[in-house]
Design a protein around this motif. Structure first.
Motif, mmCIF file in Angstrom:
data_model
loop_
_atom_site.group_PDB
_atom_site.id
_atom_site.type_symbol
_atom_site.label_atom_id
_atom_site.label_comp_id
_atom_site.label_asym_id
_atom_site.label_seq_id
_atom_site.Cartn_x
_atom_site.Cartn_y
_atom_site.Cartn_z
ATOM 1 N N ARG A 72 -12.536 -4.949 -6.484
ATOM 2 C CA ARG A 72 -11.869 -3.938 -5.657
ATOM 3 C C ARG A 72 -11.918 -2.560 -6.318
ATOM 4 N N GLU A 73 -11.909 -2.513 -7.636
ATOM 5 C CA GLU A 73 -12.045 -1.227 -8.318
ATOM 6 C C GLU A 73 -13.428 -0.629 -8.091
ATOM 7 N N VAL A 74 -14.465 -1.478 -8.113
ATOM 8 C CA VAL A 74 -15.831 -0.991 -7.869
ATOM 9 C C VAL A 74 -15.953 -0.471 -6.443
ATOM 10 N N ILE A 75 -15.409 -1.207 -5.485
ATOM 11 C CA ILE A 75 -15.438 -0.760 -4.086
ATOM 12 C C ILE A 75 -14.661 0.546 -3.940
ATOM 13 N N GLY A 76 -13.515 0.620 -4.601
ATOM 14 C CA GLY A 76 -12.699 1.827 -4.538
ATOM 15 C C GLY A 76 -13.426 3.059 -5.042
ATOM 16 N N ARG A 77 -14.169 2.894 -6.132
ATOM 17 C CA ARG A 77 -14.929 4.039 -6.665
ATOM 18 C C ARG A 77 -16.029 4.460 -5.701
ATOM 19 N N ALA A 78 -16.643 3.488 -5.035
ATOM 20 C CA ALA A 78 -17.734 3.807 -4.102
ATOM 21 C C ALA A 78 -17.239 4.580 -2.889
ATOM 22 N N PHE A 79 -15.988 4.325 -2.472
ATOM 23 C CA PHE A 79 -15.487 4.930 -1.232
ATOM 24 C C PHE A 79 -14.262 5.820 -1.443
ATOM 25 N N HIS A 80 -13.911 6.040 -2.697
ATOM 26 C CA HIS A 80 -12.774 6.909 -3.030
ATOM 27 C C HIS A 80 -11.482 6.411 -2.380
ATOM 28 N N ARG A 81 -11.256 5.115 -2.516
ATOM 29 C CA ARG A 81 -10.033 4.497 -2.015
ATOM 30 C C ARG A 81 -9.390 3.675 -3.130
ATOM 31 N N PRO A 82 -8.064 3.672 -3.245
ATOM 32 C CA PRO A 82 -7.405 2.872 -4.272
ATOM 33 C C PRO A 82 -7.543 1.379 -3.980
ATOM 34 N N PRO A 83 -7.575 0.541 -5.018
ATOM 35 C CA PRO A 83 -7.773 -0.902 -4.814
ATOM 36 C C PRO A 83 -6.755 -1.547 -3.891
ATOM 37 N N GLU A 84 -5.525 -1.050 -3.885
ATOM 38 C CA GLU A 84 -4.495 -1.678 -3.051
ATOM 39 C C GLU A 84 -4.739 -1.468 -1.558
ATOM 40 N N GLU A 85 -5.706 -0.606 -1.208
ATOM 41 C CA GLU A 85 -6.050 -0.403 0.205
ATOM 42 C C GLU A 85 -7.276 -1.209 0.614
ATOM 43 N N ILE A 86 -7.745 -2.082 -0.273
ATOM 44 C CA ILE A 86 -9.007 -2.791 -0.050
ATOM 45 C C ILE A 86 -8.771 -4.291 0.084
ATOM 46 N N ALA A 87 -9.277 -4.859 1.169
ATOM 47 C CA ALA A 87 -9.245 -6.304 1.385
ATOM 48 C C ALA A 87 -10.659 -6.853 1.224
ATOM 49 N N VAL A 88 -10.782 -8.053 0.687
ATOM 50 C CA VAL A 88 -12.085 -8.708 0.549
ATOM 51 C C VAL A 88 -11.990 -10.098 1.167
ATOM 52 N N GLY A 89 -13.152 -10.649 1.521
ATOM 53 C CA GLY A 89 -13.128 -11.973 2.124
ATOM 54 C C GLY A 89 -14.486 -12.610 2.195
ATOM 55 N N ASN A 90 -14.495 -13.861 2.611
ATOM 56 C CA ASN A 90 -15.707 -14.660 2.732
ATOM 57 C C ASN A 90 -16.442 -14.279 4.018
ATOM 58 N N GLY A 91 -17.096 -13.137 3.977
ATOM 59 C CA GLY A 91 -17.739 -12.597 5.158
ATOM 60 C C GLY A 91 -16.761 -11.794 6.005
ATOM 61 N N SER A 92 -17.302 -10.974 6.897
ATOM 62 C CA SER A 92 -16.433 -10.161 7.753
ATOM 63 C C SER A 92 -15.604 -11.040 8.685
ATOM 64 N N MET A 93 -16.115 -12.240 8.990
ATOM 65 C CA MET A 93 -15.364 -13.129 9.878
ATOM 66 C C MET A 93 -14.018 -13.508 9.276
ATOM 67 N N GLU A 94 -13.969 -13.783 7.989
ATOM 68 C CA GLU A 94 -12.689 -14.122 7.388
ATOM 69 C C GLU A 94 -11.730 -12.934 7.464
ATOM 70 N N ILE A 95 -12.247 -11.738 7.279
ATOM 71 C CA ILE A 95 -11.403 -10.544 7.370
ATOM 72 C C ILE A 95 -10.808 -10.425 8.770
ATOM 73 N N ILE A 96 -11.629 -10.655 9.801
ATOM 74 C CA ILE A 96 -11.139 -10.561 11.176
ATOM 75 C C ILE A 96 -10.032 -11.592 11.418
ATOM 76 N N ARG A 97 -10.290 -12.832 11.008
ATOM 77 C CA ARG A 97 -9.293 -13.892 11.230
ATOM 78 C C ARG A 97 -7.994 -13.583 10.483
ATOM 79 N N VAL A 98 -8.113 -13.185 9.227
ATOM 80 C CA VAL A 98 -6.922 -12.915 8.416
ATOM 81 C C VAL A 98 -6.158 -11.717 8.976
ATOM 82 N N PHE A 99 -6.872 -10.677 9.390
ATOM 83 C CA PHE A 99 -6.217 -9.515 9.992
ATOM 84 C C PHE A 99 -5.395 -9.936 11.209
#
Length: 332
Positions: free
Chosen positions: A61-88
């Protein structure tokens, strides 16, 4: 008593099942992957499989945050975008809530919302969650950032949420992304699968309000991002700038394919993505079957509510030439 379970959504990318029953190689134009993915210096280390991943995925999440200038606490990760959709959906929708989806679009939004107990609404109005895919799948239509901001303001004013799927925007026009927006009413979905052509690894990620992301992290199954996917993702984000070359080459191939489809009398809908939607004026199943017999798999869009359309991914020139040749042979 358990509520009824809807039918599974239909997807493209079914190349493996078709290949098992075919005696010839098949080119997959049904999956919208980057045909010119950056070369990532990834060498899987089997010794890493001896430990569980860090379920908080702090380094990732820190690596993603640096790439997009977002703090790690604003970043969700998952097993493909489908898991993100279901969890959301599990984190934001409950029995009796309503959601709004514009059609045609990706079928998993509505399915995931229904699985969370929600029901569809005719318009965004008072819907608890509105889903937008930008660029849209299957049309390839890209909304401007200003237009999406207008929708976000409308949604936020009614104390609702906007789920913005930008899975294809990295291969289209990132300048139209809302990735820099920080609004409690907005959640943005992204996917490495499409941009780096690694559907087998399964890695999705998203950006949202820290409270929402925290709830999603509770619902997400533990260790859902495997070690190899995490290692690849870290390298991919460090080489994210290389996608600019992919976008240029996709644009050129898309324009070539559009011209050749037009010459065959089947013009495609204007697209800003790495795929084209073609209306045939007759049932798409016949053409899809003919193409498959010639070793070409396209996406029959009947499941999108478009029974006379096919979706065609943009691939490399020699592959696109094979598609055009097969289409010419299959057209009446």
């Amino acid at each position: 008593m358990k509520r009824g379970i809807p039918a599974r959504a239909v997807h493209g990318g079914t190349i493996l099942s078709h290949q098992r029953s075919s005696n010839r190689p098949i080119l997959d134009f049904s999956a919208n992957l980057n045909p010119f993915p950056p070369e990532i210096p990834w060498k899987p280390d089997p010794s890493a499989l001896g430990s569980y991943p860090d379920d908080r995925y702090e380094s990732l999440r820190e690596v993603i945050g640096r790439a997009f200038h977002r703090p790690p606490e604003e970043i969700a990760v998952g097993n493909g975008s489908m898991e993100i959709i279901r969890v959301f959906c599990q984190a934001t929708l409950s029995d009796g809530d309503s959601f709004h989806v514009e059609h045609p679009t990706f079928g998993e939004y509505g399915l995931s919302a229904c699985l969370a107990g929600a029901h569809g609404a005719a318009g965004p109005g008072r819907a608890r969650v509105s889903f937008i895919c930008n660029p849209n799948n299957p049309t390839g239509t890209l909304r401007s950032a200003d237009e999406v901001r207008g929708i976000l303001r409308q949604v936020a004013s009614s104390s609702s949420l906007l789920f913005l799927d930008e899975a294809f925007i990295e291969l289209s026009d990132p300048a139209q992304s809302l990735i820099a927006e920080r609004d409690p009413a907005l959640f943005i979905l992204r996917s490495l699968t499409k941009a780096f052509a690694v559907p087998g690894l399964r890695f999705g990620y998203g950006f949202g309000d820290p409270d929402l992301v925290s709830r999603m992290e509770v619902i997400r199954p533990p260790w859902s991002v495997n070690t190899f996917a995490e290692q690849f993702a870290v390298l991919a984000f460090r080489n994210y700038y290389l996608l600019e070359e992919s976008r240029k080459r996709i644009r050129g191939e898309r324009e070539w394919l559009e011209r050749n489809l037009r010459d065959l009398g089947i013009p495609a809908l204007p697209s800003s993505a790495n795929f084209l939607l073609v209306n045939l004026g007759r049932p798409a199943s016949g053409l899809a079957a003919c193409l498959l017999a010639k070793g070409i798999l396209v996406r029959d869009c009947t499941s999108f509510g478009l029974p006379e359309s096919v979706r065609i991914a943009v691939r490399r020139r020699e592959e696109n030439e094979q598609l055009v040749e097969a289409l010419a042979a299959c057209m009446p």
